[in-house]
Design a protein around this motif. Structure first.
Motif, mmCIF file in Angstrom:
data_model
loop_
_atom_site.group_PDB
_atom_site.id
_atom_site.type_symbol
_atom_site.label_atom_id
_atom_site.label_comp_id
_atom_site.label_asym_id
_atom_site.label_seq_id
_atom_site.Cartn_x
_atom_site.Cartn_y
_atom_site.Cartn_z
ATOM 1 N N ASN A 284 74.789 87.632 15.549
ATOM 2 C CA ASN A 284 74.736 86.450 14.923
ATOM 3 C C ASN A 284 73.831 86.768 13.898
ATOM 4 O OD1 ASN A 284 75.986 84.545 16.913
ATOM 5 N ND2 ASN A 284 74.324 85.198 18.232
ATOM 6 N N ASN A 285 73.905 88.082 13.309
ATOM 7 C CA ASN A 285 72.979 88.365 12.185
ATOM 8 C C ASN A 285 71.490 88.222 12.201
ATOM 9 O OD1 ASN A 285 73.848 89.541 9.859
ATOM 10 N ND2 ASN A 285 74.215 87.915 8.492
ATOM 11 N N LYS A 286 71.051 88.231 13.335
ATOM 12 C CA LYS A 286 69.641 88.459 13.698
ATOM 13 C C LYS A 286 69.021 89.681 13.860
ATOM 14 C CE LYS A 286 69.903 83.457 15.510
ATOM 15 N NZ LYS A 286 69.808 82.510 16.333
ATOM 16 N N GLY A 287 69.611 90.525 13.879
ATOM 17 C CA GLY A 287 69.297 91.861 13.907
ATOM 18 C C GLY A 287 68.250 92.214 13.064
ATOM 19 N N ARG A 288 67.275 93.032 13.265
ATOM 20 C CA ARG A 288 66.391 93.735 12.517
ATOM 21 C C ARG A 288 66.040 95.407 12.836
ATOM 22 N NH1 ARG A 288 67.391 89.594 10.660
ATOM 23 N NH2 ARG A 288 65.920 88.000 10.001
ATOM 24 N N CYS A 289 65.527 95.983 11.893
ATOM 25 C CA CYS A 289 65.147 97.241 11.737
ATOM 26 C C CYS A 289 63.906 97.359 11.423
ATOM 27 C CB CYS A 289 66.087 98.093 10.971
ATOM 28 S SG CYS A 289 65.419 99.964 10.643
ATOM 29 N N ALA A 290 62.930 98.136 12.295
ATOM 30 C CA ALA A 290 61.696 98.093 12.141
ATOM 31 C C ALA A 290 61.143 99.531 11.949
ATOM 32 C CB ALA A 290 60.827 97.048 13.149
ATOM 33 N N ILE A 291 60.383 99.985 11.098
ATOM 34 C CA ILE A 291 59.755 101.185 11.061
ATOM 35 C C ILE A 291 58.400 101.106 11.116
ATOM 36 C CG2 ILE A 291 59.438 103.397 9.677
ATOM 37 C CD1 ILE A 291 62.155 102.719 8.593
ATOM 38 N N THR A 292 57.707 101.787 12.295
ATOM 39 C CA THR A 292 56.097 101.544 12.425
ATOM 40 C C THR A 292 55.589 103.119 12.070
ATOM 41 O OG1 THR A 292 56.576 99.865 14.120
ATOM 42 C CG2 THR A 292 54.586 100.914 14.166
ATOM 43 N N LEU A 293 54.357 103.085 11.274
ATOM 44 C CA LEU A 293 53.778 104.305 11.259
ATOM 45 C C LEU A 293 52.470 104.034 12.075
ATOM 46 C CD1 LEU A 293 54.108 105.057 7.537
ATOM 47 C CD2 LEU A 293 55.601 105.786 9.352
ATOM 48 N N ASP A 294 52.248 104.826 13.288
ATOM 49 C CA ASP A 294 51.117 104.536 14.259
ATOM 50 C C ASP A 294 50.265 105.910 13.883
ATOM 51 O OD1 ASP A 294 49.481 103.859 16.077
ATOM 52 O OD2 ASP A 294 50.662 104.224 17.595
ATOM 53 N N PRO A 295 49.142 105.798 13.345
ATOM 54 C CA PRO A 295 48.062 106.922 13.263
ATOM 55 C C PRO A 295 47.820 107.443 14.195
ATOM 56 C CG PRO A 295 47.675 104.871 11.715
ATOM 57 C CD PRO A 295 48.655 104.376 12.438
ATOM 58 N N LYS A 296 47.478 108.859 14.077
ATOM 59 C CA LYS A 296 46.932 109.433 15.303
ATOM 60 C C LYS A 296 45.726 109.259 15.799
ATOM 61 C CE LYS A 296 46.503 114.228 17.374
ATOM 62 N NZ LYS A 296 46.836 115.687 16.937
ATOM 63 N N ASP A 297 44.833 109.119 14.452
ATOM 64 C CA ASP A 297 43.405 108.704 14.688
ATOM 65 C C ASP A 297 43.089 107.562 14.005
ATOM 66 O OD1 ASP A 297 42.777 111.522 15.967
ATOM 67 O OD2 ASP A 297 42.977 112.222 14.076
ATOM 68 N N LYS A 298 43.207 106.338 14.800
ATOM 69 C CA LYS A 298 42.889 105.056 14.185
ATOM 70 C C LYS A 298 41.426 104.894 14.153
ATOM 71 C CE LYS A 298 45.951 102.882 17.057
ATOM 72 N NZ LYS A 298 46.658 103.768 17.396
ATOM 73 N N PRO B 67 38.422 101.916 14.655
ATOM 74 C CA PRO B 67 38.354 100.618 15.445
ATOM 75 C C PRO B 67 38.927 99.555 14.282
ATOM 76 C CG PRO B 67 36.405 101.858 15.557
ATOM 77 C CD PRO B 67 37.362 102.693 14.238
ATOM 78 N N GLY B 68 39.859 98.597 14.846
ATOM 79 C CA GLY B 68 40.354 97.559 14.072
ATOM 80 C C GLY B 68 41.614 97.912 13.257
ATOM 81 N N THR B 69 42.118 99.201 13.251
ATOM 82 C CA THR B 69 43.106 99.762 12.477
ATOM 83 C C THR B 69 44.396 99.194 13.133
ATOM 84 O OG1 THR B 69 41.880 101.299 11.412
ATOM 85 C CG2 THR B 69 44.310 101.418 11.174
ATOM 86 N N THR B 70 45.533 98.649 12.583
ATOM 87 C CA THR B 70 46.650 98.489 13.106
ATOM 88 C C THR B 70 47.798 99.378 12.432
ATOM 89 O OG1 THR B 70 47.090 96.623 11.628
ATOM 90 C CG2 THR B 70 46.109 96.165 13.833
ATOM 91 N N PRO B 71 48.552 99.733 13.219
ATOM 92 C CA PRO B 71 49.641 100.498 12.586
ATOM 93 C C PRO B 71 50.506 99.629 11.555
ATOM 94 C CG PRO B 71 49.896 100.290 14.936
ATOM 95 C CD PRO B 71 48.838 99.345 14.775
ATOM 96 N N TYR B 72 50.985 100.609 10.489
ATOM 97 C CA TYR B 72 51.664 99.930 9.330
ATOM 98 C C TYR B 72 53.217 99.723 9.858
ATOM 99 C CZ TYR B 72 55.011 99.454 5.568
ATOM 100 O OH TYR B 72 55.918 99.063 4.663
ATOM 101 N N GLN B 73 53.876 98.293 9.713
ATOM 102 C CA GLN B 73 55.185 98.175 9.876
ATOM 103 C C GLN B 73 56.027 97.468 8.968
ATOM 104 O OE1 GLN B 73 56.650 95.134 13.008
ATOM 105 N NE2 GLN B 73 56.855 96.949 14.432
ATOM 106 N N GLY B 74 57.207 98.097 8.764
ATOM 107 C CA GLY B 74 57.943 97.286 7.848
ATOM 108 C C GLY B 74 59.088 96.948 8.552
ATOM 109 N N VAL B 75 59.716 95.854 8.229
ATOM 110 C CA VAL B 75 60.895 95.323 8.684
ATOM 111 C C VAL B 75 62.095 94.910 7.834
ATOM 112 C CG1 VAL B 75 61.804 93.644 10.307
ATOM 113 C CG2 VAL B 75 59.512 94.491 10.696
#
Length: 332
Positions: A115-129, A131-139
């Protein structure tokens, strides 16, 4: 053996990579097939997941990121989610959750984007985060600017890269039950040896936006790359592919990456991680599962390993950190 090759086009603002996953991809499929609860992936799902695994490898190798790159496709079709993860050392894992039947010739829209509701997400999760750092995500959605469904994963990712990096990118992907492979061609903002410097800085700002879709060198090489067929990508060795496509171009080749230095299967699951997940359920829910089953059993969707926690193990999970006792190391 799985291998990754990187190359530059001498004197041109174009770089390329080609990956061929054999043992690494076959390991992913074999582990899924040996799971008695799920069985093997349907062929269309295996093809999609193989293309995702090849693409994740290319993208991880392309950005030199110290952390995990996670490629996800999710939506409103029978394939609820498909995930491929690539680490900086090119260790790979992938999985998909399928609910319902699929026709043998199902394509991306039928699998994930009904129904055209699909999404593609690419997440970059740093190895050494920090405190308080969240992974970058593009959708990005699984449709183009006119709202038309995109039929191929390569189209989705090319659109994503153009939006996120503002660089023209050509992707050719293919997979079957033996090989998952991909070819990436990307325009760079500087010429000659300068393309070793990457895509950051003043040159990027000045040379990049006004060249999108207009660089003749990139367009010529992109056309050559796009002529590569699925069968050729799956059956020919890398040397033959590069020779057939770019025999008139001068390539600057890097040392191929293979074996433990190249793409290989590995899973980061572990008993401690599963214990953290059980802790997240809470004491009440854990006790309910123990009362019903006698133990808590958790299987890794990526590698198939089973972890079992009895009542003593579960009690230890919820003890204060200063009051821990050794648990039973039962792994099935």
């Amino acid at each position: 053996m799985s291998e990754l090759h990187k190359f530059l086009f001498d004197g041109l603002p174009v770089r390329g990579m080609i990956v061929r996953l054999t043992d690494a991809w076959q390991e992913i499929l074999a582990r899924r097939a040996s799971n008695t609860a799920t069985g093997a992936y349907p062929p269309p799902v295996a093809e999609l997941l193989g293309e995702m695994t090849a693409a994740a490898t290319l993208m991880q190798a392309n950005i030199k990121f110290n952390g995990a790159l996670i490629l996800q496709i999710f939506g409103d079709g029978p394939v609820k989610v498909a995930v491929a993860e690539a680490k900086p050392d090119l260790s790979l894992r992938a999985t998909a959750k399928v609910i319902g039947d699929l026709p043998a010739d199902a394509r991306l829209p039928e699998m994930v984007n009904v129904n055209n509701k699909g999404r593609c997400a690419i997440t970059l999760d740093p190895k050494d985060k920090l405190p308080g750092t969240t992974p970058y995500q593009g959708v990005v959605p699984l449709f183009d600017e006119e709202g038309e469904k995109l039929g191929r994963l390569s189209d989705v990712l090319q659109h994503y890269m153009l939006q996120s990096e503002q660089l023209d990118t050509t992707l050719v992907l293919a997979a079957d039950d033996q090989v998952a492979a991909g070819l990436l061609i990307q325009r760079l903002p500087v010429k000659g040896e300068g393309n070793l410097e990457g895509t950051s800085g003043k040159d990027h700002d000045q040379a990049n936006p006004d060249q999108i879709g207009r660089n003749e060198d990139y367009n010529r090489i992109s056309i050559l790359a796009s002529s590569l067929t699925r069968d050729e990508l799956l059956t020919l060795d890398i040397e033959t592919i590069l020779r057939r496509l770019f025999w008139e171009e001068k390539l600057l080749r890097f040392e191929p990456q293979a074996g433990l230095l190249g793409p290989h299967f590995a899973c980061t699951c572990g008993r401690d991680r599963v214990a953290q997940m059980i802790r997240g359920l809470g004491v009440e829910e854990a006790e309910e599962i123990l009362a019903e089953r006698g133990d808590i059993e958790v299987g890794c969707d990526f590698c198939g390993k089973q972890y079992r926690f009895d009542a003593v193990d579960a009690a230890q999970i919820f003890r204060p950190p200063t009051d821990q006792i050794p648990g039973s190391p039962i792994v099935q």
